[in-house]
Design an enzyme around this catalytic site. Structure first.
Site, short mmCIF file in Angstrom:
data_model
loop_
_atom_site.label_atom_id
_atom_site.label_comp_id
_atom_site.label_asym_id
_atom_site.label_seq_id
_atom_site.Cartn_x
_atom_site.Cartn_y
_atom_site.Cartn_z
N ASP A 13 0.83 -1.10 -0.05
CA ASP A 13 -0.02 0.07 0.02
C ASP A 13 0.96 1.36 -0.13
OD1 ASP A 13 -1.94 -1.88 0.28
OD2 ASP A 13 -1.93 -1.59 2.62
N GLU A 187 -11.15 1.25 -3.54
CA GLU A 187 -10.32 1.75 -2.29
C GLU A 187 -9.18 2.44 -2.64
OE1 GLU A 187 -9.30 -2.05 -0.25
OE2 GLU A 187 -8.77 -3.04 -2.17
#
Length: 530
Positions: A13, A187
């Site tokens: 991420d 997301e």
């Protein structure tokens, strides 16, 4: 050339930012402490771990957090002479559960090494927050919206709300600015502004082999947002032959020379490209791709296509390598190396000491390896398919409930442990303990007696698809102990398929009687073998 991945091992991420001539990438740490890893580069080629900002329990308390809970998808930005870090602390979640208790916070610092502020609570409506600093001085928080209701899309869109830095709170209406594309599972939002356009970058398709990067743009920050005509911008889906898989969850940066790059999550399966079984025991890693802007105002991967590459052209910046990290930590400094992390709570003198016996790491035995509360475990990431780790242990267990040793650990339900303990008949013994999807076992037929030696040397060696343990009583004549184990069983893909970390190699001590017997480790060596 840049060789991918730039951050090998569990570093998912990524959020990248440039501050002057310095580049920083923040990555998720989940249940591992301190929270958030930040790596530093000056050329986008060479990287070093520079800080872990959430180092105080007042900033982050993960006691009892589930496996693969905790810190999800931080976002690092730089504005007004400060670094801004927003992050999620996921308190409860499960693949089959409708609810996620996910709380979003903000901390700031004038220097990336800190000190970092106490956290400001933001919201709990969904995870993956990011902070956008507009050129008019306003600041906006984005996060995905989680919808728990039956029959609804749980990834219900990207929310936008203004943040007031003076009042330190979110203000004004909440806007759902983007509900995603047919790829689904929208997301990981990041917002950028260029030539009057707002560009919204999101992750879609889920964080496994269908993962992708989606880009949309609008003239208004509130939308509507039109999707990139060649969406997805990046993906490895439908390309099992590629060495880099799971490409998604990205972040953009512009160099001081006007070049554009995108860092993104990736995974490298143990198995050969195209194999039906694909397991990434190194976890989800960080890679980088070069972008070029087209005349239509959309970026695309340099060289065409939308699949991740192992080698990428480096920017026009002076090379800036960092000194090599030493292979061995002799535990002769007052603080732990930043490459070590602990589970759910910070390292403190109540259970870990580098000073009580100078030159040794002392761990006081606490709870078992299946505990989500107070483990005495210090571990570092596995960053190579071929690697070995070694330590020397001095430990005087009085009974079978007191253990210490070397562990290969994924989470509380998946680990293999070479431990030293005491048997009533055999005295000091070594044994292998395993936990496979929560099922406990001891694969050796009997304990291995080591007599009453003061010191035992322990080693583990990874050889891609397998790993096995060794021990020595003199530090030279190594003996294998137990079978070879399947490396793929310490991977996201094996551990329910929805776990998010990676393999760690750790030193640990347990005292299940509660008397907190200490174990002393003289050194820890980690070396990649290619």
């Amino acid at each position: 050339m840049i060789r991918n991945p730039i951050l090998p091992g569990f570093n998912p991420d990524p959020s990248i930012v440039r501050a002057g001539e310095d580049y920083y990438v923040a990555t998720s740490t989940f249940e591992w402490y301190p929270g958030v890893q930040i790596h530093h580069s000056r050329d986008l080629v060479h990287w070093r771990l520079v800080t872990q900002p959430l180092a105080r329990r007042s900033q982050l308390d993960l006691l009892g957090n589930p496996d693969s809970g905790g810190i999800w998808a931080p976002c690092l930005s730089y504005a007004d002479g400060r670094f801004w870090l927003v992050y999620t602390d996921v308190k409860t979640w499960a693949p089959e559960a409708p609810f996620k208790d996910a709380h979003n916070y903000l901390v700031t610092a004038e220097c990336v090494e800190g000190p970092w502020s106490e956290p400001v609570y933001l919201n709990s409506s969904g995870f993956d927050p990011s902070l956008f600093h507009d050129d008019d001085g306003r600041k906006w928080l984005l996060n995905m919206l989680w919808d728990h209701r039956k029959g609804r899309n749980p990834f219900a869109g990207i929310l936008l709300q203004e943040y007031d830095p003076v009042r330190q709170k979110l203000v004004g209406p909440v806007h759902n600015i983007f509900r995603g594309t047919p790829l689904g599972l929208t997301e990981g939002p990041h917002l950028y502004k260029r030539d009057g356009w707002y560009y919204l970058l999101t992750a879609e398709g889920g964080t496994s082999y269908e993962h992708a990067v989606t880009l949309a743009r609008s003239r208004s920050i509130l939308g509507p947002y039109e999707v990139h005509p060649a969406n997805p911008l990046l993906t490895a889906r439908a390309h099992p032959e590629l060495p880099l898989q799971k490409a998604g969850h990205a972040s953009l940066v512009e160099t001081q020379r006007g070049e554009w790059y995108m860092v993104h999550l990736t995974g490298r399966p143990l198995e050969p490209p195209g194999a039906s079984l694909r397991r990434c025991n190194l976890g989800r890693e960080t890679a980088i791709q070069r972008l070029e802007w087209s005349e239509d105002g959309w970026p695309r991967l340099a060289g065409g296509g939308n699949t991740p590459r192992l080698e990428v052209e480096a920017p026009d910046l002076p090379p800036h390598p960092w000194p090599l990290e030493p292979e061995t930590d002799p535990f002769d400094t007052p603080t732990l190396s930043p490459h070590f992390q602990t589970l759910r709570l910070p390292a403190d003198e109540s259970w870990l000491s580098l000073s009580e016996r100078p030159g040794f790491l002392r761990l006081y035995g606490r709870e078992s390896l299946i505990s989500r509360h107070r483990q005495s475990l210090v571990a570092r990431r596995l960053q190579h398919f071929y690697a070995e780790a070694e330590t020397a242990l001095e430990f005087e267990p009085r009974h079978f409930q007191q253990m210490a040793g070397l562990v290969c650990y994924y989470d509380t339900q998946h680990w293999v442990y070479l431990r030293l303990s005491r048997d009533e008949a055999l005295g000091k013994t070594l044994n292998l303990l395993t936990c496979d999807a929560g099922r406990y076992d001891e694969p050796l037929e009997r304990e291995v007696s080591v007599g009453e030696v003061a010191r035992v040397y322990l080693k583990v060696r990874f050889e891609r698809e397998t790993f096995r343990f060794f021990y020595a009583l003199d530090g030279r004549n190594w003996q294998p102990i137990g079978p070879a184990f399947d490396s793929g069983k310490l991977s996201d893909d094996y551990c329910n398929g929805l776990s998010f970390t990676g393999t760690f190699i750790g030193l640990c001590a347990q005292d299940l009687s509660g008397t907190r017997l200490p174990a002393d480790f003289d050194y820890f060596t980690y070396r990649g073998l290619g």
